[in-house]
Design an enzyme around this catalytic site. Sequence first.
Site, PDB file in Angstrom:
ATOM      1  CE  LYS A 173      98.828 121.341  78.616  1.00 42.59           C
ATOM      2  NZ  LYS A 173      99.396 119.997  78.434  1.00 42.59           N
TER       3      LYS A 173
ATOM      4  CD  GLU B  29      91.874 112.624  75.650  1.00 39.89           C
ATOM      5  OE1 GLU B  29      90.842 112.778  74.993  1.00 39.89           O
ATOM      6  OE2 GLU B  29      92.323 113.454  76.465  1.00 39.89           O
TER       7      GLU B  29
ATOM      8  CB  THR C 266      91.751 111.740  85.534  1.00 39.35           C
ATOM      9  OG1 THR C 266      91.271 110.832  84.558  1.00 39.35           O
ATOM     10  CG2 THR C 266      93.152 111.369  85.954  1.00 39.35           C
ATOM     11  CB  VAL C 267      91.775 116.422  87.495  1.00 38.34           C
ATOM     12  CG1 VAL C 267      92.345 117.493  88.417  1.00 38.34           C
ATOM     13  CG2 VAL C 267      92.707 116.202  86.306  1.00 38.34           C
TER      14      VAL C 267
ATOM     15  CG  ASP D 134      97.370 119.623  75.552  1.00 36.88           C
ATOM     16  OD1 ASP D 134      96.418 119.718  76.333  1.00 36.88           O
ATOM     17  OD2 ASP D 134      98.559 119.490  75.940  1.00 36.88           O
TER      18      ASP D 134
HETATM   19  N1  LIG Z   1      94.017 114.348  83.305  1.00 37.47           N
HETATM   20  C1  LIG Z   1      95.098 115.102  83.461  1.00 37.47           C
HETATM   21  O1  LIG Z   1      96.177 114.591  83.723  1.00 37.47           O
HETATM   22  C2  LIG Z   1      94.996 116.595  83.320  1.00 37.47           C
HETATM   23  C3  LIG Z   1      96.169 117.371  83.466  1.00 37.47           C
HETATM   24  C4  LIG Z   1      96.074 118.765  83.387  1.00 37.47           C
HETATM   25  C5  LIG Z   1      94.856 119.344  83.117  1.00 37.47           C
HETATM   26  N2  LIG Z   1      93.742 118.557  82.936  1.00 37.47           N
HETATM   27  C6  LIG Z   1      92.481 119.221  82.644  1.00 37.47           C
HETATM   28  O2  LIG Z   1      91.590 118.909  83.708  1.00 37.47           O
HETATM   29  C7  LIG Z   1      90.266 118.840  83.201  1.00 37.47           C
HETATM   30  C8  LIG Z   1      89.681 117.472  83.571  1.00 37.47           C
HETATM   31  O3  LIG Z   1      90.469 116.455  83.025  1.00 37.47           O
HETATM   32  P1  LIG Z   1      90.211 114.922  83.414  1.00 37.47           P
HETATM   33  O4  LIG Z   1      91.323 114.158  82.807  1.00 37.47           O
HETATM   34  O5  LIG Z   1      89.950 114.776  84.855  1.00 37.47           O
HETATM   35  O6  LIG Z   1      88.875 114.631  82.587  1.00 37.47           O
HETATM   36  P2  LIG Z   1      87.887 113.392  82.695  1.00 37.47           P
HETATM   37  O7  LIG Z   1      88.528 112.260  83.410  1.00 37.47           O
HETATM   38  O8  LIG Z   1      87.344 113.156  81.341  1.00 37.47           O
HETATM   39  O9  LIG Z   1      86.708 113.946  83.631  1.00 37.47           O
HETATM   40  C9  LIG Z   1      85.810 114.923  83.208  1.00 37.47           C
HETATM   41  C10 LIG Z   1      84.715 115.049  84.240  1.00 37.47           C
HETATM   42  O10 LIG Z   1      83.824 116.093  83.858  1.00 37.47           O
HETATM   43  C11 LIG Z   1      82.491 115.593  83.892  1.00 37.47           C
HETATM   44  N3  LIG Z   1      81.702 116.256  82.855  1.00 37.47           N
HETATM   45  C12 LIG Z   1      81.953 116.288  81.517  1.00 37.47           C
HETATM   46  N4  LIG Z   1      80.974 116.955  80.865  1.00 37.47           N
HETATM   47  C13 LIG Z   1      80.089 117.319  81.821  1.00 37.47           C
HETATM   48  C14 LIG Z   1      78.855 118.027  81.793  1.00 37.47           C
HETATM   49  N5  LIG Z   1      78.330 118.472  80.629  1.00 37.47           N
HETATM   50  N6  LIG Z   1      78.220 118.266  82.970  1.00 37.47           N
HETATM   51  C15 LIG Z   1      78.732 117.828  84.143  1.00 37.47           C
HETATM   52  N7  LIG Z   1      79.905 117.150  84.236  1.00 37.47           N
HETATM   53  C16 LIG Z   1      80.557 116.898  83.089  1.00 37.47           C
HETATM   54  C17 LIG Z   1      82.593 114.107  83.642  1.00 37.47           C
HETATM   55  O11 LIG Z   1      81.445 113.475  84.172  1.00 37.47           O
HETATM   56  P3  LIG Z   1      81.301 111.855  84.149  1.00 37.47           P
HETATM   57  O12 LIG Z   1      82.357 111.360  85.084  1.00 37.47           O
HETATM   58  O13 LIG Z   1      79.936 111.594  84.655  1.00 37.47           O
HETATM   59  O14 LIG Z   1      81.528 111.451  82.714  1.00 37.47           O
HETATM   60  C18 LIG Z   1      83.886 113.782  84.390  1.00 37.47           C
HETATM   61  O15 LIG Z   1      83.617 113.529  85.760  1.00 37.47           O
HETATM   62  C19 LIG Z   1      90.373 119.121  81.684  1.00 37.47           C
HETATM   63  O16 LIG Z   1      90.190 120.487  81.459  1.00 37.47           O
HETATM   64  C20 LIG Z   1      91.805 118.737  81.382  1.00 37.47           C
HETATM   65  O17 LIG Z   1      92.315 119.404  80.243  1.00 37.47           O
HETATM   66  C21 LIG Z   1      93.789 117.211  83.025  1.00 37.47           C
END
Ligand SMILES: NC(=O)c1ccc[n+]([C@@H]2O[C@H](COP(=O)([O-])OP(=O)(O)OC[C@H]3O[C@@H](n4cnc5c(N)ncnc54)[C@H](OP(=O)(O)O)[C@@H]3O)[C@@H](O)[C@H]2O)c1
Length: 419
Positions: free
Chosen positions: A194, A179, A14-15, A190
């Site tokens: 923070k 989730e 997502t990010v 979470d």
């Molecule tokens: N989503 C939000 O609104 C939000 C807000 C604030 C902070 N955050 C933080 O931002 C971070 C990412 O969140 P997200 O929502 O974007 O997560 P997400 O959609 O689950 O994406 C995670 C990404 O990391 C990759 N990944 C996971 N394990 C891996 C590994 N072992 N080696 C290489 N790549 C790996 C995944 O690969 P694949 O795509 O191939 O599965 C995916 O592209 C987290 O720390 C979260 O707490 C998120």
Amino acid sequence: MNNKLNIGLIGLGTVGQGVVKVLSSYDDIEIVSCAVKDLNKKRDVEVKNLTTDVYSIVNNPEIDVIVEVAGGVWVLEPLLTAIKNKKHIVTANKELLARHGAQLFDCARENNAAILFEASVAGGIPIIQAIKTSLKANNFDCVAGILNGTTNYILTKMEEDNLSYDDCLKNAQKLGYAETDPTNDVEGYDAMYKIALLANIVFNKRIDASKIYCEGITKISPLDIKSADELGYKIKLIAQAKKVENSTDLDIRVHPMLVWKSQAISEIKNATNAVLLKGFPVDKLMFVGPGAGEFPTTSSVVGDILQIKSEITNSDAILPMQTCHHHDYANQISVDETVNSYYLRIEAQNKLGIIGQIGLACQSFGVNLSSILQKGINDNGSATIIVVSEDCREKDINSMIETLEKTGDIKVVNKIRVM
Ligand SMILES: NC(=O)c1ccc[n+]([C@@H]2O[C@H](COP(=O)([O-])OP(=O)(O)OC[C@H]3O[C@@H](n4cnc5c(N)ncnc54)[C@H](OP(=O)(O)O)[C@@H]3O)[C@@H](O)[C@H]2O)c1
């Protein structure tokens, strides 16, 4: 370095995809390579040099900045390697920083690298930089907030639609607000990560996240929400860190709280986040905005990237204000020692003298009541009694509850602290 900034991206979910979209309009910033888990996953964006080998990125000498938006603590070792290779880090990973921040920031200081983490707390709200720079002159007493959008969404829907916790959780999952495994959000973890990060920069102390008292929203019922409403309150999951009066100790915790409807934070609805600060000379502040989501979070990530770019383009070093200077751990008091006003929902046998028993137990433990509410008798013959206490110590109210429950006629079904 020349004027071009080379990025190594870890994570393209997502990010990560938001970051790629927004950076595509910058000619002087290039994503050189990106690590993912599954190379074959369908994505909205195209990135060159997609790899599953994260070490090929953190060891790539062409890369200036690692942007870590993967999540999880597995990235600790790769990020330490990146820092030892003199790369700056931008991360959205609250869990990693709350659990392993000391190790990462020590390593960063030794290697003259910066770790910027605006996106890790309250998504799009620019709270970290504000505390570190514009508010630097302040001596803070307290930082508190609604830091988890999922639980605020569930509590808002429980209140507005008079639905159970389980039904609201299911709706939140259908709409993508929660989730499949909601534990991290609904149990308060979470928000705990923070508030650990916020307390760290507000009080200039290291925080042991494992010592933070944490209680989620799973025990809140529609009856609690309705009773709170009748008494003039809403129920919110509040994360707070405050100085203990006349001491340098810190009281840090996450749990549901009754909030007066006249307090601005009670108006924060759905997935919105809010952060309250109280300090001198600024007095009270409240920051409100989107706490998550692709673009709000990307705003913070890209803001950090641009900050690093502007600083290293000019001086090859990061401004001291952006780096961590404190090493001492805060003394965190246990929840038993905290002082609060409490809402208690009591289920009692419909017997003579029940209110008297409650009064006697309160007297024995020095607990003064400010409100008491009972509306007739329930269909099963029991009585629901809601009481709100004045300020008292947590261990005293717990002893009082234990004494009441020993009578066998009284059960305290829920205890919620009042803000
Ligand atoms: N989503 C939000 O609104 C939000 C807000 C604030 C902070 N955050 C933080 O931002 C971070 C990412 O969140 P997200 O929502 O974007 O997560 P997400 O959609 O689950 O994406 C995670 C990404 O990391 C990759 N990944 C996971 N394990 C891996 C590994 N072992 N080696 C290489 N790549 C790996 C995944 O690969 P694949 O795509 O191939 O599965 C995916 O592209 C987290 O720390 C979260 O707490 C998120």
